[in-house]
Motif scaffolding. Sequence first.
Motif, PDB file in Angstrom:
ATOM      1  N   GLN A  49      -5.871  -2.115  -1.531  1.00  0.00           N
ATOM      2  CA  GLN A  49      -6.811  -1.593  -0.534  1.00  0.00           C
ATOM      3  C   GLN A  49      -8.079  -2.448  -0.455  1.00  0.00           C
ATOM      4  O   GLN A  49      -8.643  -2.643   0.631  1.00  0.00           O
ATOM      5  N   LEU A 101      -2.856   0.421  -6.120  1.00  0.00           N
ATOM      6  CA  LEU A 101      -3.194   0.802  -4.752  1.00  0.00           C
ATOM      7  C   LEU A 101      -4.616   0.368  -4.406  1.00  0.00           C
ATOM      8  O   LEU A 101      -4.872  -0.167  -3.323  1.00  0.00           O
ATOM      9  N   LYS A 139       0.835  -1.205   0.000  1.00  0.00           N
ATOM     10  CA  LYS A 139       0.000   0.000   0.000  1.00  0.00           C
ATOM     11  C   LYS A 139       0.872   1.259   0.000  1.00  0.00           C
ATOM     12  O   LYS A 139       0.639   2.189  -0.787  1.00  0.00           O
TER      13      LYS A 139
END
Length: 239
Positions: free
Chosen positions: A173, A169, A157
């Motif tokens: 996530q 990302l 991340k």
Amino acid sequence: MLGEVDVLAERLRSRLPEDAAPMQRLRLLNQFFSAELGFAGNINNFYDSGNSYLHQVLASRRGIPISLAVIYLELAGQVGLSACGVGFPGHFLIKVKLRQGDVFLDPLTCHSLSRSALEEALLPYLAKQGAGAAGLEHYLVDASPRQVLARMLRNLKEIHRSQSDLLRLLSVQQRLVILLPGDMQELRDRAEVLESLGCWAAAAEDLQTYLRRNPAASDLELIKRRLRGLQARGGPGLH
């Protein structure tokens, strides 16, 4: 990938007498992992995302402490050692449980770390925590598989965030939100990525969930403003 680790473990097992003591198994594993196979830290490119993907670490023999530790731990289990990871601040460790006591190893080198070395390594972190900081033993507890995976994902991340790689990302996530459903910070962070990608409806939904589950959040007013802005923009965002 698992098949490759199994092959490595079989190579090591073939060299071990059936009655080998745990300490003998540990010494042979350290020699095999570090000296023979050549696993070590990727010091020339420590923040490469490949250091967190186990298939790439197996191919290159280079990684970061936590990815090296995951491979080491699998080998340790296959040769009859009781070992686990330790989420030490700033540097993931390996704990091998022996009858005479726990041995703590640096995954980058397979060198054992004394209690005094661990205390010294912890000092900068304790200084930031202030007078209420916990003692060394608090930071030497076993890390669960979920905690190990979360730490690996959070490493990725930070890498993808620093590189502004929003699609990767978001992928990381998404996994963190699934893995840690009670962690509202991860939900809030996913909303931020979705907003950056123009997925306003999805971002607004995450923020609504964040507010509903976390009504006493310290950033309550900020989140409410962000939510109003997203709802005003509307639109489908990305497809």
